[in-house]
Design an enzyme around this catalytic site. Structure first.
Site, short mmCIF file in Angstrom:
data_model
loop_
_atom_site.label_atom_id
_atom_site.label_comp_id
_atom_site.label_asym_id
_atom_site.label_seq_id
_atom_site.Cartn_x
_atom_site.Cartn_y
_atom_site.Cartn_z
N HIS A 109 0.86 -1.19 0.00
CA HIS A 109 0.00 0.00 0.00
C HIS A 109 0.89 1.24 0.00
CE1 HIS A 109 -3.61 2.30 0.76
NE2 HIS A 109 -2.91 2.99 1.63
N GLU A 174 8.71 0.88 -2.88
CA GLU A 174 7.88 -0.33 -2.90
C GLU A 174 8.65 -1.51 -3.49
OE1 GLU A 174 3.97 0.04 -4.67
OE2 GLU A 174 3.67 2.02 -3.82
C1 GRF Z 1 1.42 0.97 -6.32
O1 GRF Z 1 1.65 2.21 -5.72
C2 GRF Z 1 0.75 0.05 -5.35
O2 GRF Z 1 1.11 0.27 -4.02
C3 GRF Z 1 -0.67 0.44 -5.59
O3 GRF Z 1 -0.76 0.49 -6.99
C4 GRF Z 1 0.42 1.09 -7.46
C5 GRF Z 1 0.82 0.46 -8.78
O4 GRF Z 1 1.58 -0.68 -8.61
N1 GRF Z 1 -1.61 -0.30 -4.83
P1 GRF Z 1 2.19 -1.57 -9.79
O5 GRF Z 1 3.19 -0.75 -10.56
O6 GRF Z 1 1.05 -2.03 -10.69
O7 GRF Z 1 2.86 -2.72 -9.09
#
Ligand code: GRF
Length: 187
Positions: A109, A174
């Site tokens: 998140h 992340e």
């Molecule tokens: C990220 O910030 C994740 O935390 C959120 O969606 C965003 C996109 O993530 N929930 P990704 O590039 O598809 O993994």
């Protein structure tokens, strides 16, 4: 040799977290092996990433959540999936699904939980007086963004920070903590 846990990753979009988990999972001592990627969006770029890395993938529409979840549980049983990672998966899983799966489900998140649960996290943190934003990997429970925290990373909010620049910074964080969190669970 290490027997890896058979995992599935749920995505809805660009799949950059999926990519970071795929890369880590190629290490022989990483605890999980991704055996399936499921997207609830047909055109999710993450499906192309799965394809590029020769991972089995499926698109299941979630317009009917009950059917979506039933399809997932059926394939989990067939593929002996014992772990589920949500990575940019933009749907809230039902209590029934979480209970039926029985194994661990984790999510990433883009905020320092328990702050800013739900959507529009960057917009809300920029409106606040917070010095730091960040991201959190946590266990998924029936209550949205409220399960036990596994790992967090802070990022400093700069003076001229925009939603776009913050998004870039947080995504980078992340990609670092998601694989680290997975390692820490199975230690
Ligand atoms: C990220 O910030 C994740 O935390 C959120 O969606 C965003 C996109 O993530 N929930 P990704 O590039 O598809 O993994």
């Amino acid at each position: 040799m290490l027997k890896k846990i058979r995992a599935c990753v749920f995505i809805s979009g660009q799949g950059t977290n999926l990519l970071s988990i795929i890369k880590s999972s190629r290490n022989y001592d990483f605890p999980i092996k991704i055996v399936l990627v499921i997207s609830n969006k047909k055109n999710a770029y993450g499906l192309k990433i799965a394809q590029k890395y020769s991972l089995p993938y499926k698109f299941f529409s979630s317009s009917n959540q009950n059917i979506f979840e039933r399809k997932c549980l059926t394939i989990f049983k067939k593929e002996k999936i014992n772990f589920l990672c949500l990575a940019g998966f933009m749907k809230v899983l039902s209590k029934k699904f979480i209970k039926s799966f029985r194994y661990k489900i984790i999510n990433i998140h883009p905020s320092l939980l328990p702050k800013y649960k739900g959507t529009d996290t960057h917009k809300r943190v920029l409106k606040s007086k917070d010095k730091y934003a960040g991201c959190t990997v946590h266990f998924v429970t029936a209550k949205l963004d409220s399960g036990k925290i596994i790992l967090q990373k802070k990022v400093l909010i700069s003076r001229n920070e925009t939603e776009k620049s913050l998004n870039k910074k947080i995504l980078k964080a992340e990609h670092r903590i998601y694989p680290q969190a997975i390692i820490s669970i199975f230690k």
